[in-house]
Design a protein around this motif. Structure first.
Motif, PDB file in Angstrom:
ATOM      1  N   GLU A 205      36.453  83.572  57.029  1.00  0.00           N
ATOM      2  CA  GLU A 205      36.281  82.864  58.295  1.00  0.00           C
ATOM      3  C   GLU A 205      37.451  81.908  58.518  1.00  0.00           C
ATOM      4  OE1 GLU A 205      32.010  81.680  59.109  1.00  0.00           O
ATOM      5  OE2 GLU A 205      31.933  81.946  56.934  1.00  0.00           O
ATOM      6  N   GLU A 206      38.188  82.141  59.579  1.00  0.00           N
ATOM      7  CA  GLU A 206      39.383  81.337  59.836  1.00  0.00           C
ATOM      8  C   GLU A 206      39.060  79.858  60.021  1.00  0.00           C
ATOM      9  OE1 GLU A 206      42.627  82.819  62.243  1.00  0.00           O
ATOM     10  OE2 GLU A 206      41.487  84.660  62.600  1.00  0.00           O
ATOM     11  N   GLU A 207      37.946  79.551  60.707  1.00  0.00           N
ATOM     12  CA  GLU A 207      37.611  78.151  60.950  1.00  0.00           C
ATOM     13  C   GLU A 207      37.233  77.437  59.659  1.00  0.00           C
ATOM     14  OE1 GLU A 207      33.885  80.582  62.063  1.00  0.00           O
ATOM     15  OE2 GLU A 207      36.073  80.793  62.074  1.00  0.00           O
ATOM     16  N   VAL A 208      36.717  78.187  58.680  1.00  0.00           N
ATOM     17  CA  VAL A 208      36.418  77.604  57.370  1.00  0.00           C
ATOM     18  C   VAL A 208      37.708  77.401  56.586  1.00  0.00           C
ATOM     19  CG1 VAL A 208      35.253  77.995  55.175  1.00  0.00           C
ATOM     20  CG2 VAL A 208      34.087  78.572  57.315  1.00  0.00           C
ATOM     21  N   GLY A 209      38.558  78.408  56.546  1.00  0.00           N
ATOM     22  CA  GLY A 209      39.822  78.309  55.833  1.00  0.00           C
ATOM     23  C   GLY A 209      40.729  77.225  56.378  1.00  0.00           C
ATOM     24  N   ALA A 210      40.586  76.939  57.678  1.00  0.00           N
ATOM     25  CA  ALA A 210      41.444  75.939  58.308  1.00  0.00           C
ATOM     26  C   ALA A 210      41.197  74.533  57.773  1.00  0.00           C
ATOM     27  CB  ALA A 210      41.248  75.960  59.819  1.00  0.00           C
ATOM     28  N   ARG A 211      40.067  74.322  57.117  1.00  0.00           N
ATOM     29  CA  ARG A 211      39.773  72.995  56.567  1.00  0.00           C
ATOM     30  C   ARG A 211      40.613  72.691  55.332  1.00  0.00           C
ATOM     31  NH1 ARG A 211      34.685  71.304  58.942  1.00  0.00           N
ATOM     32  NH2 ARG A 211      34.826  69.416  57.664  1.00  0.00           N
ATOM     33  N   ALA A 212      41.119  73.713  54.691  1.00  0.00           N
ATOM     34  CA  ALA A 212      41.882  73.526  53.456  1.00  0.00           C
ATOM     35  C   ALA A 212      43.274  72.966  53.759  1.00  0.00           C
ATOM     36  CB  ALA A 212      42.008  74.846  52.709  1.00  0.00           C
ATOM     37  N   GLY A 213      43.866  72.367  52.753  1.00  0.00           N
ATOM     38  CA  GLY A 213      45.218  71.836  52.914  1.00  0.00           C
ATOM     39  C   GLY A 213      46.275  72.918  52.856  1.00  0.00           C
ATOM     40  N   ARG A 214      45.957  74.044  52.187  1.00  0.00           N
ATOM     41  CA  ARG A 214      46.900  75.160  52.086  1.00  0.00           C
ATOM     42  C   ARG A 214      46.126  76.464  52.151  1.00  0.00           C
ATOM     43  NH1 ARG A 214      50.433  77.350  47.194  1.00  0.00           N
ATOM     44  NH2 ARG A 214      49.211  75.897  45.939  1.00  0.00           N
ATOM     45  N   THR A 215      46.625  77.395  52.933  1.00  0.00           N
ATOM     46  CA  THR A 215      45.998  78.706  53.052  1.00  0.00           C
ATOM     47  C   THR A 215      46.914  79.752  52.448  1.00  0.00           C
ATOM     48  OG1 THR A 215      44.874  78.064  55.094  1.00  0.00           O
ATOM     49  CG2 THR A 215      45.031  80.413  54.634  1.00  0.00           C
TER      50      THR A 215
END
Length: 234
Positions: A205-215
């Motif tokens: 889920e992109e919106e979940v991954g966006a919370r991280a500092g690095r993808t």
């Protein structure tokens, strides 16, 4: 810069397929993750992200390559040694919660400490503290069937934190949650990151991954330089 808490060099994973065919799940991963980072692993179905997660969590061994965890080479340890690493140095949060159904929240959180031989009084105290930390200090004696999905995941997070692990690994931790519970759990991860925890999150889920500092995007068993398109079926 200090040494990375996780250092992967040339990590490959090959599975036997039909006949003489081989499936190359990972084809040479080089990756450093430093203490206190919040990293999201993303990619389409079949990209290798789950395989990489299993290797990072010492749930599986690479076919080749080197994996240093806190400076220790864990690439080719025996199963009992890997089990000890998992119990003492890595905290896991899974999509399906993986709680014991007939056991209270507190006893679920105590479980990894029991495996380590921690005494009854200490593990009860540490479990209560961990549950209070995730906002469930008033749900200590509730069984999973008496908790909401979001509360179950909080118990799972408390169980992962109670050992004070070097790394917290979360595999699709919001996959079974409604939107409000998802926001609450992600907010808790944000708090843990601000406290200096090292978090690795696997998600599609992109919106979940966006919370991280690095993808970190994976595609065909490799880290992708560009951002790959996610498959609709993932």
């Amino acid at each position: 810069m200090s040494a990375p808490v996780i250092a992967l060099s040339g990590i490959t994973k090959t599975y036997e397929g039909e006949g003489d065919a081989e499936v190359h799940a990972l084809s040479g991963i080089d990756l450093d993750i430093f203490a206190g980072e919040y990293v999201a692993l993303m990619g389409p179905s079949g990209s290798g992200k789950s395989t990489l997660m299993h290797i990072l969590g010492c749930l599986d061994q690479p076919t080749a390559g080197r994996y240093l965890l806190g400076g220790d080479d864990v690439s080719q340890l025996a199963e009992d040694e890997l089990a000890q690493i998992r119990n003492e140095r890595i905290g896991f949060v899974f999509q399906a919660f993986n709680l014991l159904a007939r056991t209270s929240a507190q006893k679920n959180v105590e479980l990894p400490l029991a495996y380590r031989g921690v005494g009854l009084r200490e593990r009860a105290e540490r479990a209560r503290d961990a549950l209070t930390r995730v906002g469930l200090g008033d749900r200590l004696l509730h069984k999973p069937s008496e908790l909401s999905g979001g509360q179950k995941q909080r118990v799972a997070i408390a169980r992962a934190l109670v050992q004070d692990p070097q790394v917290l690994l979360a595999d699709e931790p919001t996959g079974n949650l409604d939107s409000k519970s998802t926001r609450d759990i992600l907010g808790l991860f944000d708090e843990l990151h601000r406290e200096g925890r090292t978090l690795i999150l696997v998600t599609h889920e992109e919106e979940v991954g966006a919370r991280a500092g690095r993808t970190i995007w994976l595609r065909d068993g490799l880290i992708s330089d560009g951002r790959p398109l996610l498959e609709a079926s993932v």
